[in-house]
Design an enzyme around this catalytic site. Structure first.
Site, PDB file in Angstrom:
ATOM      1  N   CYS A 103       0.849  -1.186   0.000  1.00 16.14           N
ATOM      2  CA  CYS A 103       0.000   0.000   0.000  1.00 16.14           C
ATOM      3  C   CYS A 103       0.886   1.237   0.000  1.00 16.14           C
ATOM      4  O   CYS A 103       2.116   1.153   0.043  1.00 16.14           O
ATOM      5  CB  CYS A 103      -0.945   0.008   1.213  1.00 16.14           C
ATOM      6  SG  CYS A 103      -0.090   0.090   2.806  1.00 16.14           S
ATOM      7  N   CYS A 106       3.642   1.762   2.631  1.00 14.45           N
ATOM      8  CA  CYS A 106       4.939   1.120   2.427  1.00 14.45           C
ATOM      9  C   CYS A 106       5.908   2.079   1.738  1.00 14.45           C
ATOM     10  O   CYS A 106       7.092   2.156   2.093  1.00 14.45           O
ATOM     11  CB  CYS A 106       4.778  -0.147   1.588  1.00 14.45           C
ATOM     12  SG  CYS A 106       3.802  -1.458   2.367  1.00 14.45           S
ATOM     13  N   ASP A 508       1.270 -27.136 -21.618  1.00 17.42           N
ATOM     14  CA  ASP A 508       2.408 -27.520 -20.806  1.00 17.42           C
ATOM     15  C   ASP A 508       1.864 -27.855 -19.419  1.00 17.42           C
ATOM     16  O   ASP A 508       0.739 -27.500 -19.082  1.00 17.42           O
ATOM     17  CB  ASP A 508       3.410 -26.362 -20.740  1.00 17.42           C
ATOM     18  CG  ASP A 508       4.596 -26.687 -19.848  1.00 17.42           C
ATOM     19  OD1 ASP A 508       5.114 -27.812 -19.940  1.00 17.42           O
ATOM     20  OD2 ASP A 508       4.994 -25.820 -19.049  1.00 17.42           O
TER      21      ASP A 508
END
Length: 816
Positions: A103, A106, A508
């Site tokens: 957020c 940070c 794959d």
């Protein structure tokens, strides 16, 4: 957040004894010493506002291992810094990619924390790209120390190195945006001038005003033609020189002749001008191509696309000393040292050391393989936990990794049938237009008509391939916008057209049908301790290891175990309260436990054991699990008449089990990249139209050989770079939605083509007969183009509910 939740990261704080800290008169609980240390750092720097500003819990910090610290210290080497550090006034500047940002708080914490570090001149983080711009004084602080300061807060940091491909895409994106803006402004301005000219709006519309409007229209349209439409003219000139006509040729002719004719009328006098048609045509064509380029750019081509597979430097061993050199200077016969976590830059043979290598880039095998002295290793493999000395056998373009890329380039150089057909149609169209116009002019001139030029101009405008050229790109653009909302991004213009013919989908396994990582499947308690205690003991041991198996237990509640030792190829040992504990393979644990080993059932995946000196405590089964929607996606495709096939390089025996679990028709395991391409060629020779969905670099040749290649959003950037489409959100169910959208797109393209051709066939005889004045021809051409665009925009309005009202006919039926 309950009192037993970690104050910093929100994880359960149920350690024994509890980890606490007094903050502002309140007792705060923490899940580990790392979170407590980070909180103390934040508090000591006066940044406690972070806890009030944040909207998401912070990440749990993890202590850097010695090998991780060594890799950060290598970033201080001048040769390494040449790739991503540039000198600026007062210091050095680097672009840093930050991980763990949740957020805006940070970013606030990081920026304020870094500004307090010695030597930092500036530090700013872009929330959208999660890239940071770091400027620091090199004589006051080392770059590695600053990156360690970021890691200490629980975030990750590594150099950001945009590659040449991304730089080219950025330049192309910026250039097209400017061209589009110029064309858009020209379109709006010229349309405002066109109405007074066509309909003689206003009582004072004197010949002087008409002349003024025409000259102003010329002024507006000139930058549109010479700047915005310049790529069309360059491509057309190239096609004419090579005598290979594409759709750029009629586009350039339409724009050029309409502009020249309007300029002639403006200068010499005449009936009508068509500057608004020139601008509008250019604008709509550029809009379609811009969105296509934007889709490719947003499809995941950010970050250092090639760095993970092509290291820029290598550590060469000279006796007892080592030196860092550019990777391209490594020669056969040299000895290079590969530290834990590094990517091999060469093919060679291990001389010294024993470690596990992640070879998924080459084999698709998700489990790391143990490699011993004398074993052959390949470029692109990632070293595990111990250093290796490798004698170089092949380097540069001779490595197996480079061979895979050469196969890819060779396959991609072959033009798909759809492109060849479009070229043939464009060539025929251009030829007929160029022949028809002078014939009409000559006929009317010989007949003595005074308006021969106007009639010829009407024919040119009517046959202008606006609607015909817009029929395909506008439909694809509209469908691309819709698919972007679904998380399916076509990165090639032919993808949507080609998907309509798909009758076989090849998957794959690792990272595509499965998550591509080990996870804890089952815990079986065999001793006197409960399940939670066993998990905490296992996490306490495994947090001291970087092995992929250990990462399964990272970020779990753990007890603090002392004297942890790593036994290569076996497991880990440590002590708690005077008692020894062991975790690892059964044979390793059996040698250290006095009690007999419990019976274990033969099951898929990997089994590791936890034990003390006197008893076996628990077994943990680890495996790679299928994605949640994999079975439903396979079923949906099969119900639509599409054949499914699993093609994997996995050597673990897991391929057949996954195929049976998901209900896939056929499964082929232990396939090398070359063998995968052979399977694709065989299917194409049988007449099948194939879509390949893959994740790893080893899938690239077969993905390129398929009619359509789709890369998972978690795939390596290099895979996404070469794929025809990227499934960003990893939801396999969107494949069915994409195929259905492709069918709708083809229907819309067919409607647009029928309308465009029908309009031209109807209007052309009337124009050639002199019954359509140039202004009416221009309006008709504009309306025709508008109808095509509006019809294409319907693709973006279809909802998922509408698409599910009946069973989608996703492709051609499978022949028995």
């Amino acid at each position: 957040m309950t009192p037993l939740d970690c104050f910093h990261c929100g994880e359960p704080a149920d350690g024994e004894p509890p980890i606490t800290l007094e903050l502002d008169g309140h007792k705060r609980f923490f899940c580990c010493q790392g979170c407590k240390a980070v909180c103390e750092t934040i508090h000591s720097e006066g940044l406690t506002g972070f806890y009030q500003l944040r909207t998401e819990n912070a990440v749990t910090p993890r202590q850097l291992t010695d090998s991780e610290l060594d890799r950060l210290r290598e970033l201080d080497h001048p040769l390494v810094q040449q790739a991503f550090v540039s000198p600026v006034k007062g210091g050095q500047e680097a672009q840093i990619l930050i991980g763990g940002i949740t957020c805006a708080a940070c970013i606030w914490l990081l920026e304020n924390h870094m500004k307090k570090q010695p030597g930092v001149l500036s530090f700013s983080v872009n929330h959208t790209t999660q890239r940071a711009r770091l400027t620091w004084a090199q004589d006051k602080a080392a770059l590695s120390d600053l990156l360690v300061a970021i890691h200490e807060l629980g975030y990750t940091a590594r150099p950001y190195q945009p590659d040449a491909v991304e730089d080219q895409l950025k330049a192309e994106n910026r250039s097209m945006l400017i061209r589009l803006a110029v064309a858009g402004i020209g379109t709006f301005q010229s349309m405002m001038l066109a109405f007074p000219l066509y309909f003689e709006v206003g009582p004072d519309l004197s010949p002087w005003f008409i002349t003024f409007f025409r000259w102003f229209g010329l002024l507006v349209a000139t930058p549109v033609v010479f700047y915005s439409a310049a790529p069309f003219f360059r491509n057309a000139l190239r096609d004419i020189r090579t005598r290979h006509l594409t759709m750029d040729v009629p586009v350039a002719i339409a724009i050029g002749l309409a502009y020249l004719a309007s300029t002639w009328v403006t200068v010499m006098g005449g009936e009508e001008v068509y500057f608004e048609s020139v601008s509008m045509f250019t604008f709509f064509l550029l809009l379609g191509r811009y969105i296509e380029v934007q889709a490719r750019y947003r499809a995941g081509l950010t970050g250092n696309a090639l760095a993970g597979f092509h290291p820029t430097v290598a550590t060469r061993v000279n006796g007892e000393e080592t030196e860092v050199i550019p990777a391209h200077q490594v020669q056969p016969g040299d000895v290079v040292r590969i530290r834990p976590g590094e990517t091999l830059p060469v093919d060679g043979v291990i001389l010294q050391g024993q470690s596990t290598l992640n070879e998924s880039a080459l084999t698709g095998e998700y489990l790391p393989e143990t490699r011993l002295p004398g074993d052959t290793v390949h470029a692109g493999s990632v070293n595990g936990e111990n250093p290796l000395d490798v004698q170089v056998e092949k380097s540069g373009a001779q490595t197996r990794l480079s061979g895979i890329l050469r196969i890819l380039d060779r396959v991609q150089s072959e033009k798909p049938p759809v492109a060849r057909m479009a070229d043939r149609i464009a060539g025929k169209f251009v030829g007929r237009v160029l022949i028809l116009a002078p014939v009409v002019w000559l006929g009317w001139w010989l007949a003595g008509a005074d308006n021969a030029f106007d009639i010829t101009l009407s024919v040119l405008v009517v046959t202008c391939p606006c609607a015909l050229s817009l029929a395909t790109p506008t439909a694809i653009t509209s469908a691309t916008v819709k698919l972007r909302r679904l998380g399916f991004l076509p990165t090639r213009g032919h993808a949507l057209e080609t998907m309509n013919t798909i009758d076989t989908v090849i998957f794959d396994k690792t990272g595509t049908l499965t998550r591509g990582e080990l996870s804890l499947i089952e815990t079986t308690v065999t001793g006197t301790r409960d399940k939670n205690t066993c998990l905490r003991l296992a996490a306490g041991l495994e947090q001291h290891s970087e092995h992929p198996i250990a990462r399964v237990f990272h970020n779990r509640p753990a007890v603090a175990i002392n004297d942890v030792q790593n036994h290569l190829g076996g497991g880990l040992s440590g002590e708690l309260d005077g008692q020894s504990f062991f975790i690892g393979h059964q044979d390793f644990v059996a040698q250290r436990v006095s009690a007999p080993a419990p019976e274990s059932e033969s099951r898929s995946g990997m089994e590791i054991w936890l034990a003390s000196e006197s008893e076996w405590l628990a077994s943990f089964r680890l495996d790679d699990q299928p994605r949640e929607d994999a079975a439903q996606a396979v079923k949906t495709l099969q119900e639509a008449g599409i054949r499914t096939l699993l093609l994997s390089g996995d050597r673990s025996g897991h391929v057949r089990e996954i195929a049976e679990l998901l209900g896939i028709d056929e499964a082929i395991g232990q396939a090398s990249p070359e063998q995968k391409l052979e399977v694709l060629k065989k299917l194409k020779a049988e007449g099948h139209q194939v879509m390949m969905v893959g994740d790893g670099l080893n899938d690239l040749p077969s993905m390129a050989g398929a009619g359509i290649s789709v890369a998972m959003g978690t795939a390596a950037d290099l895979t996404q770079l070469k794929a025809d489409a990227v499934l960003l959100n990893g939801q396999l169910m969107q494949l069915a939605a994409a195929l259905d959208t492709s069918r709708q797109t083809r229907k819309v393209i067919r409607q647009n083509m029928i309308w465009a051709l029908g309009y031209n066939l109807c209007a052309l005889p009337l124009a050639a007969a002199g019954l359509v004045p140039p202004w009416a021809a221009a309006i008709g051409m504009s309306l025709s183009s508008l109808i095509v665009v509006m019809n294409a925009l319907r693709l973006g309005t279809r909802t998922g509910a509408q698409n599910r009202t009946r069973k989608p006919e996703l492709g051609a039926p499978v022949t028995p």
